[in-house]
Scaffold this motif. Sequence first.
Motif, mmCIF file in Angstrom:
data_model
loop_
_atom_site.group_PDB
_atom_site.id
_atom_site.type_symbol
_atom_site.label_atom_id
_atom_site.label_comp_id
_atom_site.label_asym_id
_atom_site.label_seq_id
_atom_site.Cartn_x
_atom_site.Cartn_y
_atom_site.Cartn_z
ATOM 1 N N LYS A 1 -4.787 5.570 0.712
ATOM 2 C CA LYS A 1 -3.854 4.474 0.460
ATOM 3 C C LYS A 1 -4.348 3.667 -0.735
ATOM 4 O O LYS A 1 -5.539 3.348 -0.841
ATOM 5 N N VAL A 2 -3.406 3.352 -1.626
ATOM 6 C CA VAL A 2 -3.746 2.619 -2.839
ATOM 7 C C VAL A 2 -2.763 1.466 -3.029
ATOM 8 O O VAL A 2 -1.650 1.487 -2.501
ATOM 9 N N PRO B 1 0.827 -1.215 0.000
ATOM 10 C CA PRO B 1 0.000 0.000 0.000
ATOM 11 C C PRO B 1 0.858 1.261 0.000
ATOM 12 O O PRO B 1 1.848 1.360 0.726
ATOM 13 N N ARG B 2 0.484 2.225 -0.839
ATOM 14 C CA ARG B 2 1.193 3.506 -0.915
ATOM 15 C C ARG B 2 0.280 4.605 -0.378
ATOM 16 O O ARG B 2 -0.914 4.646 -0.689
ATOM 17 N N GLY B 3 0.831 5.482 0.401
ATOM 18 C CA GLY B 3 0.067 6.603 0.932
ATOM 19 C C GLY B 3 0.076 7.780 -0.032
ATOM 20 O O GLY B 3 1.146 8.246 -0.449
ATOM 21 N N LEU C 1 0.604 14.073 -8.664
ATOM 22 C CA LEU C 1 1.927 14.512 -8.225
ATOM 23 C C LEU C 1 2.344 13.811 -6.937
ATOM 24 O O LEU C 1 3.541 13.667 -6.658
ATOM 25 N N ALA C 2 1.367 13.361 -6.150
ATOM 26 C CA ALA C 2 1.663 12.663 -4.892
ATOM 27 C C ALA C 2 1.943 11.181 -5.106
ATOM 28 O O ALA C 2 2.268 10.473 -4.150
ATOM 29 N N GLY C 3 1.775 10.695 -6.355
ATOM 30 C CA GLY C 3 2.126 9.300 -6.643
ATOM 31 C C GLY C 3 0.993 8.423 -7.093
ATOM 32 O O GLY C 3 1.189 7.222 -7.303
ATOM 33 N N ALA C 4 -0.206 8.954 -7.248
ATOM 34 C CA ALA C 4 -1.334 8.136 -7.700
ATOM 35 C C ALA C 4 -1.151 7.770 -9.171
ATOM 36 O O ALA C 4 -0.572 8.541 -9.954
ATOM 37 N N LYS C 5 -1.645 6.602 -9.550
ATOM 38 C CA LYS C 5 -1.550 6.133 -10.918
ATOM 39 C C LYS C 5 -2.907 5.594 -11.362
ATOM 40 O O LYS C 5 -3.697 5.133 -10.546
ATOM 41 N N GLU C 6 -3.136 5.687 -12.660
ATOM 42 C CA GLU C 6 -4.372 5.112 -13.179
ATOM 43 C C GLU C 6 -4.363 3.600 -12.948
ATOM 44 O O GLU C 6 -3.356 2.935 -13.162
ATOM 45 N N VAL D 1 -12.815 0.310 -5.460
ATOM 46 C CA VAL D 1 -12.879 1.360 -6.479
ATOM 47 C C VAL D 1 -11.489 1.634 -7.028
ATOM 48 O O VAL D 1 -10.495 1.604 -6.301
ATOM 49 N N GLN D 2 -11.427 1.930 -8.323
ATOM 50 C CA GLN D 2 -10.158 2.229 -8.978
ATOM 51 C C GLN D 2 -10.047 3.706 -9.352
ATOM 52 O O GLN D 2 -11.049 4.369 -9.641
ATOM 53 N N VAL D 3 -8.805 4.182 -9.382
ATOM 54 C CA VAL D 3 -8.504 5.514 -9.909
ATOM 55 C C VAL D 3 -8.550 5.425 -11.435
ATOM 56 O O VAL D 3 -7.971 4.517 -12.030
ATOM 57 N N HIS D 4 -9.252 6.400 -12.051
ATOM 58 C CA HIS D 4 -9.455 6.322 -13.492
ATOM 59 C C HIS D 4 -9.362 7.724 -14.091
ATOM 60 O O HIS D 4 -9.717 8.711 -13.450
ATOM 61 N N PHE D 5 -8.868 7.843 -15.316
ATOM 62 C CA PHE D 5 -8.731 9.135 -16.003
ATOM 63 C C PHE D 5 -8.048 10.163 -15.093
ATOM 64 O O PHE D 5 -8.637 11.169 -14.701
ATOM 65 N N LEU D 6 -6.814 9.869 -14.768
ATOM 66 C CA LEU D 6 -6.051 10.710 -13.838
ATOM 67 C C LEU D 6 -5.431 11.897 -14.578
ATOM 68 O O LEU D 6 -4.729 11.724 -15.580
ATOM 69 N N ASP D 7 -5.699 13.104 -14.077
ATOM 70 C CA ASP D 7 -5.071 14.317 -14.613
ATOM 71 C C ASP D 7 -3.609 14.313 -14.188
ATOM 72 O O ASP D 7 -3.298 14.313 -12.994
ATOM 73 N N PRO D 8 -2.654 14.275 -15.136
ATOM 74 C CA PRO D 8 -1.233 14.182 -14.769
ATOM 75 C C PRO D 8 -0.727 15.378 -13.979
ATOM 76 O O PRO D 8 0.354 15.301 -13.385
ATOM 77 N N HIS D 9 -1.481 16.485 -13.970
ATOM 78 C CA HIS D 9 -1.017 17.675 -13.257
ATOM 79 C C HIS D 9 -1.765 17.905 -11.943
ATOM 80 O O HIS D 9 -1.525 18.912 -11.273
ATOM 81 N N CYS D 10 -2.664 16.973 -11.570
ATOM 82 C CA CYS D 10 -3.429 17.181 -10.347
ATOM 83 C C CYS D 10 -2.596 16.828 -9.123
ATOM 84 O O CYS D 10 -1.540 16.189 -9.222
ATOM 85 N N SER D 11 -3.109 17.224 -7.979
ATOM 86 C CA SER D 11 -2.397 17.013 -6.725
ATOM 87 C C SER D 11 -2.186 15.532 -6.439
ATOM 88 O O SER D 11 -1.115 15.121 -5.987
ATOM 89 N N ALA D 12 -3.201 14.694 -6.717
ATOM 90 C CA ALA D 12 -3.089 13.265 -6.437
ATOM 91 C C ALA D 12 -2.035 12.612 -7.311
ATOM 92 O O ALA D 12 -1.262 11.753 -6.855
#
Length: 653
Positions: free
Chosen positions: A557-558, A482-484, A517-522, A504-515
């Motif tokens: 956490k993802v 798990p990544r914070g 930049l913090a390490g979230a991935k589609e 739930v999954q992260v989908h259509f992630l804006d590459p410039h958004c805060s999430a």
Amino acid sequence: MTDALLPAAPQPLEKENDDYFRKGCNPLAQVATNQKVREQVRLELSFVNSDLQMLKEELEGLNISVGVYQGTEEAFTIPLIPLGLKETKEVDFSVVLKDFILEHYSEDSYLYEDDIADLMDLRQACRTPSRDEAGVELLMSYFIQLGFVESRFFPPTRHMGLLFTWYDSLTGVPVSQQNLLLEKASILFNIGALYTQIGTRCNRQTQTGLESAVDAFQRAAGVLNYLKETFTHTPSYDMSPAMLTVLVKMMLAQAQESVFEKVCLPGIQNEFFMLVKVAQEAAKVAEVYRQLHAAMSQEPVKENIPYSWASVAYVKTHHYGALAHYFAATLLIDHQLKPGTDVDHQEKCLSQLYDHMPEGMAPLATLKNDGQRMQLGKGHLHRAIGYHEESLREANLCKKLRDIQVLRDVLSAAHQRTQLKYNQHREDDDLLNLVDAPDVLSKTEREVEITSPQFSKVTVTDFFQKLGPLSVFSANKRWTPPRGIHFKVEEGDLGFTLRGNAPVQVHFLDPHCSASLAGAKEGDYIVSIQGLDCKWLTISEVMKLLKSFGGEEVEMKVVSLLDSMSSMHNKCATYSVGMQKTYSMICLSMDDDKTDKAKKISKKLSFLSWGTSKNRQKSVSTLGLPEVGLARPQAKKKLPTPFSLLNSDSSLY
């Protein structure tokens, strides 16, 4: 004692000049050259074989025991054959499962100590189930739970180090494997065995009891047949395909015997058509037991089937064959044609009683000729007496059957009744004029059949459901730890959409958004938000949770699948009137004043605003996303049920 039967681990072959041979340490070399050692080995092997034979006889006596398994009512009925339950050694799941939870799921294994203890308690209880429906439900619950455990903790690519040991119910030989399939197959066998014990314990002096016996034996046959078809390479004699085939036949034969007893229970009226029916029912039971005995006499089953079981099948073949001839004789001798008799109906029944009439006889002529009726009837009695004598002879040859007094009483009473009737009509010239009576054709009003096991009727909760939905969090998928992700919701903008059903999954992630930049991935699965477990939350619930934090910083956490090919869901989990519902960061901005906030979003022109306004599609309760961000609605896939997770791949055996 039985441990001595396990084969020793194979040793590497030594070279001819190796010191190992010159020192005389090779036991094979010693046996070959030393007569004293050879005699000692032969003596020890004879002791082992003697012990094995004694164990087989003890198991045979237990399985045929009247006192342990038969009904408690004092009844003048032939005992039925139950199966003994397989025995097993204790298994400690705790260390292996804790290590796997920590290694594979990256979770604190101590949080699952109670769940592991529940699993072990359930297994322990299954070693001594009650001989009733509650015991069957207990075993089925554990079998279904094993499906969950297998999917959670047993990857198909490696063994987990758990050794399962089960003893053959017929020979007592232990079988040990690091394979959960042995555990599942053995539990299935015990479910079938338990049904046989329920069937033999039914009160066969009542219609309800006999119906319960028929049902129990049909269910036993269904479970054993399911075991045969699902686990085709079991290493235990009692679960081999050949043995299971015989056991299924045995259960169906006993079910058919119970049907015959149900027909006879109200009393057999000495009436022509009733006797025709009972004679053919008895012939049916004799037929199924004859087929069973033939199957028991074939290799390799012959070597492992208890001798008493084969003897019972042989005894019942002749006993019920004798009854068929006795009833046929009675309908011919006791029911001469009288005025008002339905001759046509009697002729039809008599013609259907045999495959062919004796030479020189015809159904109608025989019915009208009292002499022919009597001669044919005495021919049936003569054959019945021969069958009775053969069944008594076989019962006396088997030590186990000699100890069952009720069996001897039933056989003797039937023999005496037939002998008495024959003596009443016996004449001096019978040996010269005796007609060779044909076999009675088998026919039944109720053909017994296999009843498939109904696992769906047993409700079971996955002990380890806290790990998350089994369709995602299983042993055959590899995860990142798990990544914070720490990010802020800026003006209600998440910077990504959500997709999928729990989790739930992260989908259509804006590459410039805060999430981002913090390490979230589609494709990341959201497992917790602000310390709250989200693995079982739906899209609506996750969005509601994110919305509750407003403009605060969110800790999310993802986890990600290491196999990128399976990292994305191929569907959305929520639909509304056939229209796909997609949630985005716009959902957080939806308030009473929708217009103003919509203007703010349009000024920002994030990646979600690509395209023109005419391409935007409205969805219930959200502003529409551009066409580029929408997937076409797909057919909703059925989530795995606990029964689809019961891995029965016999190739692993």
